[in-house]
Design a protein around this motif. Structure first.
Motif, short mmCIF file in Angstrom:
data_model
loop_
_atom_site.label_atom_id
_atom_site.label_comp_id
_atom_site.label_asym_id
_atom_site.label_seq_id
_atom_site.Cartn_x
_atom_site.Cartn_y
_atom_site.Cartn_z
N CYS A 119 -14.78 5.77 10.18
CA CYS A 119 -13.78 4.70 10.05
C CYS A 119 -14.37 3.38 10.54
O CYS A 119 -15.15 3.35 11.51
N LEU A 148 -12.98 -4.23 -4.57
CA LEU A 148 -12.03 -3.61 -3.65
C LEU A 148 -10.95 -4.59 -3.20
O LEU A 148 -9.83 -4.19 -2.84
N SER A 156 -8.84 4.43 -3.23
CA SER A 156 -9.59 5.59 -2.74
C SER A 156 -10.44 6.16 -3.86
O SER A 156 -10.14 5.96 -5.04
N GLU A 163 -21.19 -1.12 -1.79
CA GLU A 163 -19.95 -1.20 -1.01
C GLU A 163 -20.04 -0.31 0.22
O GLU A 163 -19.63 -0.69 1.33
N LEU A 167 -19.85 -1.45 4.12
CA LEU A 167 -18.76 -0.98 4.97
C LEU A 167 -19.24 -0.05 6.08
O LEU A 167 -18.71 -0.08 7.20
N ALA A 178 -14.24 7.71 -0.04
CA ALA A 178 -13.69 6.78 0.95
C ALA A 178 -12.37 6.20 0.47
O ALA A 178 -12.02 6.29 -0.71
N VAL A 180 -10.05 2.51 1.20
CA VAL A 180 -10.16 1.17 1.78
C VAL A 180 -8.84 0.42 1.59
O VAL A 180 -8.28 0.40 0.51
N SER A 181 -8.38 -0.19 2.69
CA SER A 181 -7.16 -0.99 2.64
C SER A 181 -7.49 -2.43 3.04
O SER A 181 -7.92 -2.67 4.18
N VAL A 192 -10.90 -5.64 6.21
CA VAL A 192 -10.59 -4.37 5.55
C VAL A 192 -10.62 -3.26 6.59
O VAL A 192 -11.34 -3.32 7.59
N ALA A 194 -11.43 0.76 6.55
CA ALA A 194 -12.04 1.76 5.68
C ALA A 194 -12.19 3.09 6.41
O ALA A 194 -12.56 3.12 7.58
N ALA A 196 -13.66 7.30 5.63
CA ALA A 196 -14.53 8.01 4.69
C ALA A 196 -14.78 9.43 5.15
O ALA A 196 -14.48 9.81 6.29
N THR A 209 -2.46 6.65 -1.07
CA THR A 209 -2.95 5.81 0.03
C THR A 209 -1.79 5.22 0.82
O THR A 209 -1.95 4.17 1.45
#
Length: 231
Positions: A119, A148, A156, A163, A167, A178, A180-181, A192, A194, A196, A209
């Motif tokens: 994370c 993204l 997701s 990327e 990240l 992964a 990602v928000s 962001v 993230a 994974a 998500t």
């Protein structure tokens, strides 16, 4: 004597028998002798009475209902645990005194409570921020994560190599999927969040998500206060 006995030219088929029994479900109520004589082939080839068949059907349906109920109970317990973990995280974010507290509370909760193996919270800023968390210039972040960030929505699935490197520097080779928000509020792109996994199916594109979006929304409303407080 029935009409069929008086007129041998009349025939009754299985569909008519079935329809009659559907309209008269109590037909066998006072015909025990007939009920016990009726036999239905079993899956193993044995003949069993209609009563036994009904008992077996009811038993199978009862077992199916138990499985469904157990599944619903498991889902309810999982939701309770998820709510409790999320509640603790939100409270810790609301009590955060600075950016380090926000980053620390988020990553600690995801790693320990939610058992997320990878994370990262990456903040966007063109000026130096007083935090041990990762900070990237806005232009670089927009260039590396343009796809993204396009719709400001959590996504997701399997990310591009570039990327992943951006990240999760130093860890991208172990990551197979992964989610990602984007962190944004009132038109501001803040960063962001993230998460994974080494499992390609863990965060496949069909996985919802909702949870990550919710956490991202809370963080997005906490961050501006601490960023602006640094001048």
């Amino acid at each position: 004597m029935s009409e069929y006995d008086s007129d041998p030219t009349l025939e009754i088929n299985a569909e008519q028998v079935g329809e009659y029994l559907r309209q008269h479900p109590d037909f066998f109520e006072h015909r025990d002798d007939l009920l016990l004589k009726m036999e239905i082939p079993h899956q193993r080839g044995e003949a069993i009475s209609l009563v036994e068949r009904q008992v077996n059907v009811l038993r199978e349906r009862n077992l199916e209902m138990r499985h469904r109920l157990n599944h619903l109970l498991d889902v309810a317990r999982d939701n309770d645990r998820l709510f409790d973990k999320t509640r603790r995280l939100v409270l810790n974010l609301l009590e955060a005194r600075n950016l380090d507290d926000v980053v620390g509370a988020t990553e600690e909760s995801l790693r320990n409570d939610f058992q997320v193996p990878y994370c990262e919270m990456l903040l966007f800023s063109d000026r130096s921020l007083n935090t041990h968390g990762r900070v990237s210039p806005v232009a670089e972040a927009n260039q590396q994560l343009s796809e993204l960030l396009r719709n400001n929505r959590a996504v997701s699935g399997v990310l591009r190599e570039g990327e992943l490197k951006f990240l999760f520097p130093g860890q991208h080779q172990q990551i197979a999927s992964a989610a990602v928000s984007p962190l944004h509020f009132s038109g501001r792109s803040l960063g962001v969040l993230a998460i994974a996994s080494e499992d390609e199916q863990q965060y496949r594109s069909s996985v919802g998500t909702l949870f990550l979006s919710y956490v991202g929304d809370v963080i997005s409303r906490v961050l501006p206060h601490h960023i602006d407080a640094q001048g």
